[in-house]
Design an enzyme around this catalytic site. Sequence first.
Site, PDB file in Angstrom:
ATOM      1  N   GLU A  11      -0.629   5.322  13.360  1.00  0.00           N
ATOM      2  CA  GLU A  11      -0.433   6.327  12.827  1.00  0.00           C
ATOM      3  C   GLU A  11      -0.699   7.557  13.529  1.00  0.00           C
ATOM      4  OE1 GLU A  11      -1.265   8.433   8.379  1.00  0.00           O
ATOM      5  OE2 GLU A  11      -2.804   6.730   9.412  1.00  0.00           O
ATOM      6  N   LYS A  59      -9.514   8.081   2.388  1.00  0.00           N
ATOM      7  CA  LYS A  59      -9.962   6.695   2.013  1.00  0.00           C
ATOM      8  C   LYS A  59     -11.190   6.525   2.571  1.00  0.00           C
ATOM      9  CE  LYS A  59      -5.391   4.233   2.035  1.00  0.00           C
ATOM     10  NZ  LYS A  59      -4.690   5.110   2.652  1.00  0.00           N
ATOM     11  N   HIS A  98      -2.713   7.930   6.361  1.00  0.00           N
ATOM     12  CA  HIS A  98      -3.023   6.553   5.784  1.00  0.00           C
ATOM     13  C   HIS A  98      -4.226   6.321   6.072  1.00  0.00           C
ATOM     14  CE1 HIS A  98      -2.016   2.994   3.696  1.00  0.00           C
ATOM     15  NE2 HIS A  98      -1.984   2.266   4.803  1.00  0.00           N
ATOM     16  N   HIS A 124      -9.972   1.981   0.132  1.00  0.00           N
ATOM     17  CA  HIS A 124      -8.427   1.654   0.109  1.00  0.00           C
ATOM     18  C   HIS A 124      -7.984   1.103  -1.348  1.00  0.00           C
ATOM     19  CE1 HIS A 124      -4.290   1.100   1.105  1.00  0.00           C
ATOM     20  NE2 HIS A 124      -4.510   0.296   2.171  1.00  0.00           N
ATOM     21  N   CYS A 159       1.021  -1.319  -0.087  1.00  0.00           N
ATOM     22  CA  CYS A 159       0.232   0.008   0.024  1.00  0.00           C
ATOM     23  C   CYS A 159       0.911   1.222   0.036  1.00  0.00           C
ATOM     24  CB  CYS A 159      -0.891   0.008   1.079  1.00  0.00           C
ATOM     25  SG  CYS A 159      -1.901  -1.511   1.133  1.00  0.00           S
ATOM     26  N   PHE A 165       1.843  -3.571   4.003  1.00  0.00           N
ATOM     27  CA  PHE A 165       2.277  -4.817   4.557  1.00  0.00           C
ATOM     28  C   PHE A 165       3.700  -4.869   4.361  1.00  0.00           C
ATOM     29  CE2 PHE A 165      -2.194  -7.211   4.514  1.00  0.00           C
ATOM     30  CZ  PHE A 165      -2.711  -6.475   5.183  1.00  0.00           C
TER      31      PHE A 165
END
Length: 410
Positions: free
Chosen positions: A314, A332, A303, A337, A164, A396
């Site tokens: 975050e 998002k 994010h 996403h 991502c 990830f």
Amino acid sequence: MTNKRVVVTGYGVTSPIGNTPQEFWTNLYEGKIGIKPITKFDVSEIDVQNAGEIQDFPFDKYFVKKDTNRMDLYSLYAIYAAMEALENAGLDMEQVDRDRTGVIVSSGIGGLQELEEQIIRMSERGMKRIKPMFIPKALSNMGAGNIALKIGAQGVCKSVTTACASANDAIGEAFREIKYGHQDVILAGGSEASITRIGIGGFNALTALSTTEDPARSAIPFDKDRNGFVMGEGAGVLVIESLEHAQKRGATILAEIVGYGSNCDAYHMTTPTPDGSGAAKAIKLALDEAKIQPADVDYVNAHGTSTPANEKGESQAIVAVLGTEVPVSSTKSFTGHLLGAAGAVEAIATIETMRHRFIPKTAGTRELSDDIQANVIYGQGLEAEVNYAISNTFGFGGHNAVLAFKRWEG
């Protein structure tokens, strides 16, 4: 050698909330989300119901039917966004040095629809029935490759695959290529088309997706009731140039890229460092390259995936580096996403935020979770002067990528 200043002169987008930058921004400004019940396939056997599907994709503008035999949907999205970006930037490929014009467009997964279809085909009909274009359609570098083929760009051409964080890394790599004088122009961004049975099913197996039935409450970053992310699809491509090159051709400059931070948590395959220390280091790296102080940052495009572990870390990272006052929102909440395309679409949202002096709200969010200390904007958007902004993406594998932008006042 003196480092070059790097600017953005155009962009193209296809997303669940619009297929032009204007439509995309209008929906962000007006608070109209693009998350709806999944229509691409039957999801009755799982609890996941919603996604950010693209509506009314203008396929006929650049493609004909046979293009679907040669390219996966993610490549079509990538080419569309690239062609729109060229038009938006007023960039004539006949007037540039093609050897110094590149493409760095990423995808987190690549041709997932093609992978799914051909593996099923092989299982049902045998290995000899796999279609000849399977591999070229499925490869995750072919979004970039197909753009270069379409426009005749013969400079650097690559795809950065960091889950991502892929699109932010693509833009960051393009920024450095131009900053250090290796290229004049790069089309950079990301594309993803993962709303497929295997895509939704795979993330559902990880228990990563929201199971909330109400589309308006399924992607709710930082909310106390968040329970997973919503899959989105689309592409964003930015035209990035040296300031010298842009000014020489009389381009309209939309923003300046001033910093890029990239590192790895080296902690867990899917979970970020609980204290957000890896993300915090990436933010600091971006600010250091930009030569700005934490107090200079006026906005953070987070994010913000609507997953508890990600957002707690975050929030801690933002607070540790920037404090509790800087406005934060996650777009998002409008699009879902977009995985490897997220950073590019969110870079466009960040630049539009600076240009319009308006911070979009985090849609759907009603009450912040107790573990969120960052200044998340929700309920309604915020009129604000935004001279410097950062955009975060985390993937990830522990990948962190942060971009720093400066408002253009030319």
